[in-house]
Design an enzyme around this catalytic site. Sequence first.
Site, PDB file in Angstrom:
ATOM      1  N   ARG A  78       2.128  -6.514  -2.250  1.00  0.00           N
ATOM      2  CA  ARG A  78       1.194  -6.841  -1.164  1.00  0.00           C
ATOM      3  C   ARG A  78       0.451  -8.126  -1.508  1.00  0.00           C
ATOM      4  O   ARG A  78      -0.049  -8.284  -2.623  1.00  0.00           O
ATOM      5  CB  ARG A  78       0.209  -5.690  -0.957  1.00  0.00           C
ATOM      6  N   ARG A 147     -10.464  -4.765  -1.500  1.00  0.00           N
ATOM      7  CA  ARG A 147      -9.113  -5.173  -1.124  1.00  0.00           C
ATOM      8  C   ARG A 147      -9.170  -6.324  -0.107  1.00  0.00           C
ATOM      9  O   ARG A 147     -10.203  -6.946   0.076  1.00  0.00           O
ATOM     10  CB  ARG A 147      -8.339  -3.978  -0.589  1.00  0.00           C
ATOM     11  N   LYS A 211     -10.796   2.689  -3.794  1.00  0.00           N
ATOM     12  CA  LYS A 211     -10.621   1.433  -3.062  1.00  0.00           C
ATOM     13  C   LYS A 211     -11.825   1.144  -2.176  1.00  0.00           C
ATOM     14  O   LYS A 211     -12.591   2.046  -1.805  1.00  0.00           O
ATOM     15  CB  LYS A 211      -9.360   1.499  -2.212  1.00  0.00           C
ATOM     16  N   LYS A 213     -12.951  -1.435   1.263  1.00  0.00           N
ATOM     17  CA  LYS A 213     -12.407  -2.283   2.322  1.00  0.00           C
ATOM     18  C   LYS A 213     -13.524  -2.914   3.142  1.00  0.00           C
ATOM     19  O   LYS A 213     -14.504  -2.239   3.475  1.00  0.00           O
ATOM     20  CB  LYS A 213     -11.479  -1.463   3.234  1.00  0.00           C
ATOM     21  N   CYS A 430       2.570   3.144  10.371  1.00  0.00           N
ATOM     22  CA  CYS A 430       2.671   2.854   8.939  1.00  0.00           C
ATOM     23  C   CYS A 430       4.146   2.872   8.526  1.00  0.00           C
ATOM     24  O   CYS A 430       5.018   3.303   9.276  1.00  0.00           O
ATOM     25  CB  CYS A 430       1.864   3.860   8.131  1.00  0.00           C
ATOM     26  N   CYS A 436       7.645   5.364   1.286  1.00  0.00           N
ATOM     27  CA  CYS A 436       6.331   5.854   0.877  1.00  0.00           C
ATOM     28  C   CYS A 436       6.447   7.264   0.310  1.00  0.00           C
ATOM     29  O   CYS A 436       6.927   8.187   0.995  1.00  0.00           O
ATOM     30  CB  CYS A 436       5.356   5.836   2.044  1.00  0.00           C
ATOM     31  N   CYS A 475       1.586  10.613   7.106  1.00  0.00           N
ATOM     32  CA  CYS A 475       0.746  11.542   6.355  1.00  0.00           C
ATOM     33  C   CYS A 475      -0.693  11.325   6.795  1.00  0.00           C
ATOM     34  O   CYS A 475      -0.985  10.403   7.556  1.00  0.00           O
ATOM     35  CB  CYS A 475       0.916  11.318   4.846  1.00  0.00           C
ATOM     36  N   CYS A 479      -3.444   5.143   6.755  1.00  0.00           N
ATOM     37  CA  CYS A 479      -3.128   3.718   6.627  1.00  0.00           C
ATOM     38  C   CYS A 479      -2.953   3.022   7.972  1.00  0.00           C
ATOM     39  O   CYS A 479      -3.252   1.845   8.100  1.00  0.00           O
ATOM     40  CB  CYS A 479      -1.863   3.536   5.785  1.00  0.00           C
TER      41      CYS A 479
END
Length: 565
Positions: A78, A147, A211, A213, A430, A436, A475, A479
């Site tokens: 990424r 991120r 994380k 954001k 996603c 994944c 899931c 995301c």
Amino acid sequence: MSEIIDWSKLAEVEKIKYDSNYLRGTLKESLADPVTGAIANDDTQISKFHGIYQQHDRDLEKERKRQKLEPAFSFLIRVRLPGGVTSAAQWLQMDALADTHANGTLKLTTRQAFQLHGVIKKKLKATIQGINAALLDTIAACGDVNRNVMSHANPAESALHAEVYQLAGDLSAHLMPRTSAYHEIWLDKQKVADSKEEIEPIYGNRYLPRKFKIGVAIPPYNDVDIFSQDLGFIAIEEQGQLVGYNVTAGGGLGSTFGIPEAYPRLADVIGFCTPEQAVEVAEKIVLVQKDNGDRTNRKQARLKYTIDRNGLDWFKAEVNQYLGYDLQPARPFNFSRNGDRYGWKKGEDGKWSLNLFIEGGRVKDSETVKLKTALREVAEKVKDAQFILTGNQNLIIGNTQEKDKVNRILKKYGVWPLQLSGLRQNMIACVALNTCGLAFAEAERYLPTLISKIELILEEHGLLKQEIVIRMTGCPNGCGRPYLAEIGFIGKSLGHYNLYLGGNFNGTRLNTLYKETLSEDEILAELRPIIADYADNRQEGEGFGDFVIRKGYVKETKEGKDFKH
């Protein structure tokens, strides 16, 4: 090992981070190991801070097990790209790397970043060096740090774009990890840190609990889904000038089936700051989270849980104390939508920007649409153009004087113009299967097919052009931001999805579980009567998500803690 820290009470990753010597771990040794296509277990955690996820091809899993082979390991890389802006030259470099080092495609993410998929271990270093050769990098694109910073995407839509984009870059640079590990491992720079010296002035030696954001929005457009971010800045304009930002905190959409204490939450507006204060405000909020986030349970480690555990008033007081001054009261603002506006738009500077639909964010050629080829030709022949990734997996060919040339190229390859339903142009999916490891079901590979079948129902009722936000993930980790969709799908098992209804068109409300574990036939059977009712009984200007709440199909989810799967 520290004599003060009781590691037995902390999440396992906390010690991995501490022992990594500021994100070095044994990555060099893992990369050099020829026996396996994988890297060492602890290094899979540390590699995330370098922008890398280890994956394997789940389509091949059973056959490889049968042949007693290890999984077909590969890596997702990424790119850190604050504000989503790249030059034509950078686009060409990423396009080339996709062909020579990855699976031949580019993925445009919901955080305005590139992802390369299918990079094998022996090509990892060369790929990252190729990315850096284009003056891009992958550090802090993943991991327990701040991120990629998002910002409003289209420069033609607001005179404030340049200032907001600058803030995204400033925030990203200020909150970057300071360790030299990335440059040593991937770019062959000389090692400069051998001991546990304090080289991370913001993050310390264990970085953040999870994380983090950040997004920056310009009303009336909420294309960064500001309320899904841990930290948000909403630009406030008065008489054509940027006077500051409303500050939001505590958003996050990750959740877990069967664990009700892990839930999506929308951010709260906590005050207002001037443009000069914004970077400092971000740093102090990150520090509040670093010092108070839960390091014992990673499912409770995001800022949203820190706020809910201690209370919003406590959080505001902590932020003000860390700052040494109080945030000002928030100022009025209004959002009209969170999707992209397609087509050409002329900016105040006379330059044109084209927002293109990219299905699932996947840049590739198909039999009918030569998207990757077309964008390569635009980058080669329209040198002044910027390539701007949006938060909705789309692409803006921006800030160009050569509108006609762009049109000719895109038309030649079947890319533009396109006839899109209002549903399809507001889709996000996603990656999910096949790569994944968290996915229970398909998303990117399946949602376009499902939309085609829903479109038949919409067409029956004269709603084909009606804009409706639809999102699917494999899931519940969030995301693709499914919890903000008017129609949301979350994979429960292969071929089965939970259906969520009642988000709104501007991204300011969570949706609500409507039905569980539905097959495709059951999904269509459930949506058909609701769509018919909407066609016949909606009020003027009423969005689909607002309608299903008004008619009682679902109840409004007012607090994240009330959300149920």
